[in-house]
Scaffold this motif. Structure first.
Motif, PDB file in Angstrom:
ATOM      1  N   TRP A  55     -12.040 -11.847   1.251  1.00  0.00           N
ATOM      2  CA  TRP A  55     -11.892 -10.757   0.300  1.00  0.00           C
ATOM      3  C   TRP A  55     -12.207 -11.251  -1.100  1.00  0.00           C
ATOM      4  CZ3 TRP A  55     -11.590  -6.033   2.046  1.00  0.00           C
ATOM      5  CH2 TRP A  55     -11.019  -5.793   3.290  1.00  0.00           C
ATOM      6  N   VAL A  56     -12.859 -10.414  -1.882  1.00  0.00           N
ATOM      7  CA  VAL A  56     -13.102 -10.696  -3.295  1.00  0.00           C
ATOM      8  C   VAL A  56     -12.093  -9.858  -4.074  1.00  0.00           C
ATOM      9  CG1 VAL A  56     -14.725 -10.521  -5.212  1.00  0.00           C
ATOM     10  CG2 VAL A  56     -15.545 -11.149  -2.925  1.00  0.00           C
ATOM     11  N   TYR A  57     -11.262 -10.544  -4.841  1.00  0.00           N
ATOM     12  CA  TYR A  57     -10.203  -9.897  -5.617  1.00  0.00           C
ATOM     13  C   TYR A  57     -10.506  -9.997  -7.099  1.00  0.00           C
ATOM     14  CZ  TYR A  57      -7.307 -10.309  -1.413  1.00  0.00           C
ATOM     15  OH  TYR A  57      -6.808 -10.221  -0.140  1.00  0.00           O
ATOM     16  N   MET A  58     -10.163  -8.956  -7.812  1.00  0.00           N
ATOM     17  CA  MET A  58     -10.176  -8.972  -9.265  1.00  0.00           C
ATOM     18  C   MET A  58      -8.700  -9.017  -9.674  1.00  0.00           C
ATOM     19  SD  MET A  58     -13.383  -8.728  -9.487  1.00  0.00           S
ATOM     20  CE  MET A  58     -14.008  -8.298 -11.065  1.00  0.00           C
ATOM     21  N   LYS A  59      -8.442  -9.331 -10.923  1.00  0.00           N
ATOM     22  CA  LYS A  59      -7.056  -9.330 -11.384  1.00  0.00           C
ATOM     23  C   LYS A  59      -6.538  -7.899 -11.311  1.00  0.00           C
ATOM     24  CE  LYS A  59      -4.100 -10.406 -15.213  1.00  0.00           C
ATOM     25  NZ  LYS A  59      -3.624 -11.638 -15.754  1.00  0.00           N
ATOM     26  N   PHE A  60      -5.393  -7.716 -10.654  1.00  0.00           N
ATOM     27  CA  PHE A  60      -4.809  -6.381 -10.506  1.00  0.00           C
ATOM     28  C   PHE A  60      -3.304  -6.495 -10.500  1.00  0.00           C
ATOM     29  CE2 PHE A  60      -3.093  -2.880  -8.020  1.00  0.00           C
ATOM     30  CZ  PHE A  60      -3.583  -1.814  -8.756  1.00  0.00           C
ATOM     31  N   GLU A  61      -2.664  -5.611 -11.237  1.00  0.00           N
ATOM     32  CA  GLU A  61      -1.201  -5.634 -11.331  1.00  0.00           C
ATOM     33  C   GLU A  61      -0.696  -4.220 -11.559  1.00  0.00           C
ATOM     34  OE1 GLU A  61       2.118  -8.033 -13.995  1.00  0.00           O
ATOM     35  OE2 GLU A  61       0.045  -7.954 -14.662  1.00  0.00           O
ATOM     36  N   CYS A  62       0.388  -3.860 -10.872  1.00  0.00           N
ATOM     37  CA  CYS A  62       1.069  -2.588 -11.102  1.00  0.00           C
ATOM     38  C   CYS A  62       2.313  -2.893 -11.930  1.00  0.00           C
ATOM     39  CB  CYS A  62       1.473  -1.939  -9.781  1.00  0.00           C
ATOM     40  SG  CYS A  62       0.068  -1.357  -8.813  1.00  0.00           S
ATOM     41  N   VAL A  63       2.467  -2.160 -13.020  1.00  0.00           N
ATOM     42  CA  VAL A  63       3.616  -2.396 -13.904  1.00  0.00           C
ATOM     43  C   VAL A  63       4.489  -1.156 -13.961  1.00  0.00           C
ATOM     44  CG1 VAL A  63       2.500  -4.169 -15.301  1.00  0.00           C
ATOM     45  CG2 VAL A  63       2.228  -1.773 -15.922  1.00  0.00           C
ATOM     46  N   HIS A 115       4.406  -3.624  -5.625  1.00  0.00           N
ATOM     47  CA  HIS A 115       4.452  -2.227  -6.073  1.00  0.00           C
ATOM     48  C   HIS A 115       3.133  -1.490  -5.869  1.00  0.00           C
ATOM     49  CE1 HIS A 115       8.155  -3.659  -7.743  1.00  0.00           C
ATOM     50  NE2 HIS A 115       7.505  -4.494  -8.532  1.00  0.00           N
ATOM     51  N   ALA A 116       2.344  -1.898  -4.864  1.00  0.00           N
ATOM     52  CA  ALA A 116       1.071  -1.233  -4.590  1.00  0.00           C
ATOM     53  C   ALA A 116       0.839  -1.143  -3.091  1.00  0.00           C
ATOM     54  CB  ALA A 116      -0.086  -1.995  -5.246  1.00  0.00           C
ATOM     55  N   SER A 117       0.032  -0.157  -2.697  1.00  0.00           N
ATOM     56  CA  SER A 117      -0.386  -0.045  -1.302  1.00  0.00           C
ATOM     57  C   SER A 117      -1.905   0.073  -1.289  1.00  0.00           C
ATOM     58  CB  SER A 117       0.263   1.176  -0.647  1.00  0.00           C
ATOM     59  OG  SER A 117      -0.041   2.342  -1.377  1.00  0.00           O
ATOM     60  N   LEU A 118      -2.504  -0.175  -0.125  1.00  0.00           N
ATOM     61  CA  LEU A 118      -3.955  -0.131   0.007  1.00  0.00           C
ATOM     62  C   LEU A 118      -4.406   1.200   0.577  1.00  0.00           C
ATOM     63  CD1 LEU A 118      -4.672  -3.691   1.337  1.00  0.00           C
ATOM     64  CD2 LEU A 118      -5.675  -2.675  -0.699  1.00  0.00           C
ATOM     65  N   ARG A 119      -5.547   1.649   0.117  1.00  0.00           N
ATOM     66  CA  ARG A 119      -6.150   2.858   0.667  1.00  0.00           C
ATOM     67  C   ARG A 119      -7.561   2.494   1.117  1.00  0.00           C
ATOM     68  NH1 ARG A 119      -9.775   5.659  -2.539  1.00  0.00           N
ATOM     69  NH2 ARG A 119      -9.197   4.940  -4.596  1.00  0.00           N
ATOM     70  N   GLN A 120      -7.913   2.948   2.291  1.00  0.00           N
ATOM     71  CA  GLN A 120      -9.231   2.694   2.883  1.00  0.00           C
ATOM     72  C   GLN A 120     -10.202   3.770   2.414  1.00  0.00           C
ATOM     73  OE1 GLN A 120     -10.443   0.497   5.597  1.00  0.00           O
ATOM     74  NE2 GLN A 120     -12.372   1.438   5.060  1.00  0.00           N
ATOM     75  N   THR A 121     -11.422   3.358   2.122  1.00  0.00           N
ATOM     76  CA  THR A 121     -12.448   4.365   1.868  1.00  0.00           C
ATOM     77  C   THR A 121     -12.731   5.034   3.203  1.00  0.00           C
ATOM     78  OG1 THR A 121     -14.235   2.828   2.328  1.00  0.00           O
ATOM     79  CG2 THR A 121     -13.492   2.975   0.036  1.00  0.00           C
ATOM     80  N   LYS A 122     -13.486   6.070   3.201  1.00  0.00           N
ATOM     81  CA  LYS A 122     -13.797   6.766   4.453  1.00  0.00           C
ATOM     82  C   LYS A 122     -14.862   6.042   5.262  1.00  0.00           C
ATOM     83  CE  LYS A 122     -10.903  10.054   3.798  1.00  0.00           C
ATOM     84  NZ  LYS A 122      -9.600   9.880   4.345  1.00  0.00           N
ATOM     85  N   ASP A 123     -15.479   5.005   4.689  1.00  0.00           N
ATOM     86  CA  ASP A 123     -16.535   4.287   5.389  1.00  0.00           C
ATOM     87  C   ASP A 123     -15.974   3.145   6.235  1.00  0.00           C
ATOM     88  OD1 ASP A 123     -18.454   5.894   4.227  1.00  0.00           O
ATOM     89  OD2 ASP A 123     -18.848   4.496   2.587  1.00  0.00           O
ATOM     90  N   TYR A 124     -16.293   3.149   7.519  1.00  0.00           N
ATOM     91  CA  TYR A 124     -15.994   2.049   8.415  1.00  0.00           C
ATOM     92  C   TYR A 124     -17.329   1.539   8.926  1.00  0.00           C
ATOM     93  CZ  TYR A 124     -11.133   3.658   8.529  1.00  0.00           C
ATOM     94  OH  TYR A 124      -9.857   4.015   8.191  1.00  0.00           O
ATOM     95  N   TYR A 125     -17.371   0.266   9.330  1.00  0.00           N
ATOM     96  CA  TYR A 125     -18.622  -0.339   9.755  1.00  0.00           C
ATOM     97  C   TYR A 125     -18.546  -0.791  11.201  1.00  0.00           C
ATOM     98  CZ  TYR A 125     -19.506  -0.199   4.795  1.00  0.00           C
ATOM     99  OH  TYR A 125     -19.683   0.234   3.516  1.00  0.00           O
TER     100      TYR A 125
END
Length: 170
Positions: A55-63, A115-125
């Motif tokens: 996975w490629v991650y960018m800095k992400f934080e929920c405050v 404090h975050a959850s993941l959401r899938q795009t509608k595209d599956y491969y």
């Protein structure tokens, strides 16, 4: 890209591995917000110099919205990829047995963010295996396979048949 997912009532969908190209997005839980300027997306890729996909991650934080403007110190998140865990579940073992799919082309479960959850795009491969689980208060009735796989068959991209039904018997 796979066709739309088969409709099934009263189920939640999860996955243990994601093929190259998959994009997921973090959403902050109620009462929290994304820190300004941070990107919510992650994606599965394999660089030429790497043996496995990651996975490629960018800095992400929920405050907390209440303390968003406070001067309290912030916590740095460690977003380095942990090694993909070895196949322990039957689903992961099934994935390994699918010789048509390059195992180097899959990312393991993404990291959790406080404090975050993941959401899938509608595209599956092609190669994506999804697990269906009955929602709370519903029971699985036979047949009970609970998984579908997106695959290419006779030149067409299809989902395997889902043999599962959830009911609350009322």
């Amino acid at each position: 890209v796979c066709p739309s997912l088969p409709m099934t009532e009263f189920v939640d969908v999860t996955a243990e591995a994601y093929p190259l190209g998959t994009k997921l997005y973090y959403e902050c839980d109620t009462g929290y917000t994304r820190r300004s300027g941070q990107y919510t997306g992650i994606w599965c890729e394999r660089k030429e110099d790497q043996a496995a996909a990651s996975w490629v991650y960018m800095k992400f934080e929920c405050v907390d919205k209440k303390t968003l403007y406070s001067t309290a110190p912030t916590m740095e998140l460690d977003l380095t990829q942990t090694p993909v865990r070895k196949a322990q579940s039957p689903a992961a073992q099934r994935l390994q047995n699918l010789s048509e799919f390059d195992q180097k082309g899959f990312c393991g479960p993404p990291k959790t963010v406080p404090h975050a959850s993941l959401r899938q795009t509608k595209d599956y491969y092609v190669g994506q295996v999804l697990h269906f689980k009955c929602q709370s208060g519903y029971d699985k009735r036979p047949p009970t396979s609970g998984t579908v796989t997106c695959k290419k068959e006779s030149g067409k991209v299809i989902w395997t048949h889902l043999d599962m039904r959830c009911t609350n018997d009322s």
